[in-house]
Design an enzyme around this catalytic site. Structure first.
Site, short mmCIF file in Angstrom:
data_model
loop_
_atom_site.label_atom_id
_atom_site.label_comp_id
_atom_site.label_asym_id
_atom_site.label_seq_id
_atom_site.Cartn_x
_atom_site.Cartn_y
_atom_site.Cartn_z
N HIS A 158 30.04 120.78 30.48
CA HIS A 158 30.67 120.25 29.27
C HIS A 158 32.04 120.87 29.01
O HIS A 158 32.94 120.20 28.52
CB HIS A 158 29.74 120.52 28.08
N SER A 175 33.61 114.66 23.82
CA SER A 175 32.21 114.78 23.40
C SER A 175 31.93 113.78 22.28
O SER A 175 32.05 112.58 22.49
CB SER A 175 31.92 116.23 22.98
N ASP A 183 26.93 118.75 33.13
CA ASP A 183 27.04 118.78 31.67
C ASP A 183 25.65 118.71 31.02
O ASP A 183 24.87 117.81 31.30
CB ASP A 183 27.89 117.60 31.20
#
Length: 711
Positions: free
Chosen positions: A683, A563, A648
């Site tokens: 995610h 991320s 995501d």
């Protein structure tokens, strides 16, 4: 507030043989997929950028899906020789985990609540027992049954009414963090037909046991922006908005105080907080603003007795302090200091009990738990003896007890849940994570905290773990992990999964770089906005340090981040590619400028205080100078594995897809470049307890293959 990262589980056989300098088996004849070039000009502040792969953000375009599938096929074919190793690693990691495991029960409102797993099943079972652990078990939710027919499943936000009759819960079957809240009658087992759509999954009951407050998301940006009120027995179409956050840099949430007296609506941005309170027994009354928002003023509240306790940065308290105010006079002019600000100690959180105040602090990068009797006599800290540990308060829902429940682990010590008697100063280990297989012994591993010197002279701590017997001769494979954003502290933690690397000769380390809050609030402030590059150069300087100290060499150094940590990975391989043999970038945020200029993308506007607003030329120019996608150039790059999820909502799949497409054209040499897109997840990756291990096995075989380690 504390941002804990707690991973699970357990042990392994020591495998020797670190085949130095062996090239991995690779299929040289396959041609990697090349995304079509469709130039699009993007203009801002008179600056024109040409994005050849902008079209990849067309999620419904069959050509986009085809490209992602081709990348997956290429990755599968190029790593086909590691398939058996991946399966062996998966089974190895799984074998250390206690499959029929359960959480430590906690008592809430007359019931003991337990989460447990059954052997051979991927999902948890949530249960409770009335009054005694010997009572008959009442299964609330068997997620294994609920997950059938779904490629992804997540249950979240269980909220029990005060009469113990109703449970609200959220379900996500897409992995886009958009939950549908449903309500179960715990007396009859019936799940009501009511479905509250597009929520965060979180909700809380008023004291009347029929009014439920919950949070909904904006349909486009997914920002949590509205608090609704639902009444049992009514049509959700008639649910009323009790608060709407119109500032698109803020997000909202709702919860009930530990005292159960107040329902609280929180509205927060990166730099500013605002809360609203409502007596829980008057759910149809109006919420009252606790303290109106003032830019730069952050605070959180906890109710006890006739007062609120406020953790805040008021009066330039950079590391936060604790203040107290009457519940009928909550404006900041009434706040009084209880624990003053300290320049060298970060006040992270508090837990309130009838006889004690428990304070979670951070000093010199280490967790501290401070016990303060309300009597004012005999305060003390819990003793922790090493420097590579994590300690944190856990589930403490009861005021009227002398027992504090906290967790403890280190990089070589499995996690424990401990009940500590604050009066007698005695402790009971309620559970220690089991590492199955009978071969794990923490004494076989060495833990260290070492300090690298950054280019501006700042000392940066690194937590390190490795197997005894390793020589610091520069030949050890070394995996360096970091995050470095949002003030998230990356505390040292135990992972039984990681043993699969350690027992094959890897050294593992966490770099506590600026951008996190590891060494206090200033550590965060010096790694954001126009100081963001400190995050990247800190990581590079930590890499140079472990090479200089002969823990490893550039031939054997690997980096990993996800991320915002994926942004870190993208930046370092542009800036110092020669330091790394391989890099894993998980769901990487790499197209900084384009994303931050698109306020329709989830989370963008709320991120301005973290990265800057590129509509301001100063921030645009600075962000452009480090944005990984914009700074890809003709040069050699390390071997690279990039992972993403089609659904995501945090980092859109097209960021890594565009980045990989550009790298394929620009990189020089024969280094590996793979992208693995989970077409069913978002995610957080796969949802099953063991399915996620398969993703880790892929990453580990990527590293081990580069080291020539085959088993």
């Amino acid at each position: 507030m504390k941002n804990q990262i707690i991973l699970s589980c357990v042990c392994l056989i020591f495998v020797t043989g670190n085949a130095q300098n062996k090239k991995p088996d690779m299929v040289k004849t396959l041609t990697p997929p090349m995304a079509a070039v469709k130039p699009k000009q993007l203009e801002k502040h008179g600056d024109i950028r040409t994005d050849n792969y902008y079209w990849l953000n067309e999620r419904e375009n069959p050509e986009v899906i085809d490209y992602l599938k081709k990348e997956n096929e290429y990755y599968q074919q190029m790593t086909a020789h590691t398939k058996q190793f991946q399966e062996d690693l998966f089974q190895e990691m799984k074998s250390r985990i206690k499959e029929d495991d359960s959480s430590v029960p906690y008592l809430y409102n007359g019931y003991y609540y337990i989460t447990r797993y059954e052997k051979g099943k991927d999902y948890p079972i949530h249960a409770r027992k009335k009054g005694s652990l010997d009572a008959k078990e009442e299964i609330l939710f068997d997620c294994n049954e609920m997950a059938k027919g779904h490629a992804y499943f997540q249950l979240s936000g269980m909220s029990i009414s005060e009469d113990n009759k109703w449970c609200a819960f959220g379900i996500d079957t897409v992995s886009r963090r958009e939950y549908t809240i449903q309500i179960k009658n715990l007396e009859t087992g019936e799940i009501l037909p009511v479905k509250l759509e597009k929520t965060t999954g979180g909700s809380t009951w008023a004291s009347d046991n029929k009014t439920l407050f919950y949070t909904r998301k904006d349909l486009v940006t997914l920002r949590s922006d509205k608090i609704y009120k639902h009444k049992l027995g009514t049509d959700p179409k008639n649910d009323k908005v009790v608060f709407e956050e119109k500032d698109d840099t803020f997000s909202v949430f709702v919860y009930k105080e530990k005292s159960k007296k107040y329902i609280v609506i929180g509205s927060t941005s990166t730099l500013t907080s605002e809360f609203r309170i409502l007596p829980s027994n008057t759910p149809d009354a109006e919420f009252k603003v606790f303290q109106p928002r003032t830019r730069g003023l952050e605070y959180s509240i906890s109710h006890f007795g006739d007062s609120f306790y406020v953790v805040t940065n008021k009066d330039k308290a950079t590391n936060f302090k604790l203040m107290k105010t009457p519940e009928n006079a909550t404006g900041k002019e009434n706040w009084k200091d209880l624990i003053a600000h300290r320049k060298d100690v970060l006040l992270e959180d508090i837990e309130i009990f009838k006889n004690y105040l428990v304070v979670s602090e951070r000093s010199n990068g280490l967790n501290k738990i401070r016990i303060m009797p309300w009597s004012g006599k005999g305060e003390y800290y819990l003793p922790f003896e090493i420097e590579t540990y994590t300690a944190y308060t856990t589930t403490n829902v009861d005021f009227d007890t002398d027992i504090l429940r906290y967790g403890y682990q280190s990089m070589a010590t499995p996690s424990s849940v401990i009940d500590f008697n604050m009066k007698t100063k005695t402790k009971e280990v309620k559970k220690e994570q089991e590492v199955l297989g009978g071969k794990f012994d923490k004494n076989n591993y060495i833990e260290e905290r070492i300090w690298a010197t950054a280019q501006d002279g700042t000392k940066v701590p690194i937590s390190v773990v490795y197997r005894k017997g390793i020589q610091k001769d520069g030949n050890n494979p070394f995996l360096l992990y970091a995050y470095g954003s949002y003030g998230a502290s990356m505390d040292p933690y135990f992972s039984s999964i990681r043993l699969s690397l350690l027992d094959r000769g890897f050294i593992y380390a966490i770099a506590h770089i600026r951008g996190g809050e590891d060494l206090g609030r200033e550590w965060y402030e010096n790694g954001k906005l126009l100081k963001k590059k400190n995050t990247f150069t800190d990581f590079i300087d930590c890499s140079k340090f472990v090479i200089a100290e002969k823990y490893t060499s550039a031939k054997h150094l690997y980096a990993e981040g996800g991320s915002a940590g994926g942004l870190l990975m993208g930046a370092i391989i542009n800036m110092a590619p020669e330091l790394y043999n391989g890099v894993i970038a998980q769901v990487p945020f790499v197209d900084v400028i384009t994303t931050m200029l698109d306020d329709s993308i989830p989370l963008t506007t709320g991120e301005y205080d973290e990265w800057g607003n590129p509509n301001d030329k100063t921030y645009y120019d600075y962000m452009l100078s480090y944005s990984p996608y914009d700074n890809v150039k003709k040069q050699k790059y390390p071997n690279l594995l990039v992972t993403t999820g089609l659904h995501d909502s945090q980092v859109q799949y097209w960021e890594p897809a565009k980045w990989v497409a550009k790298l394929r054209v620009m990189k020089v040499g024969d280094s590996q470049l793979y992208m693995d897109t989970n077409m069913d997840a978002g995610h957080g990756g796969a949802s099953g307890r063991f399915e996620s291990l398969k993703e880790v096995a892929k990453e580990y075989t990527f590293l081990l293959d580069l080291e020539g380690i085959k088993k």
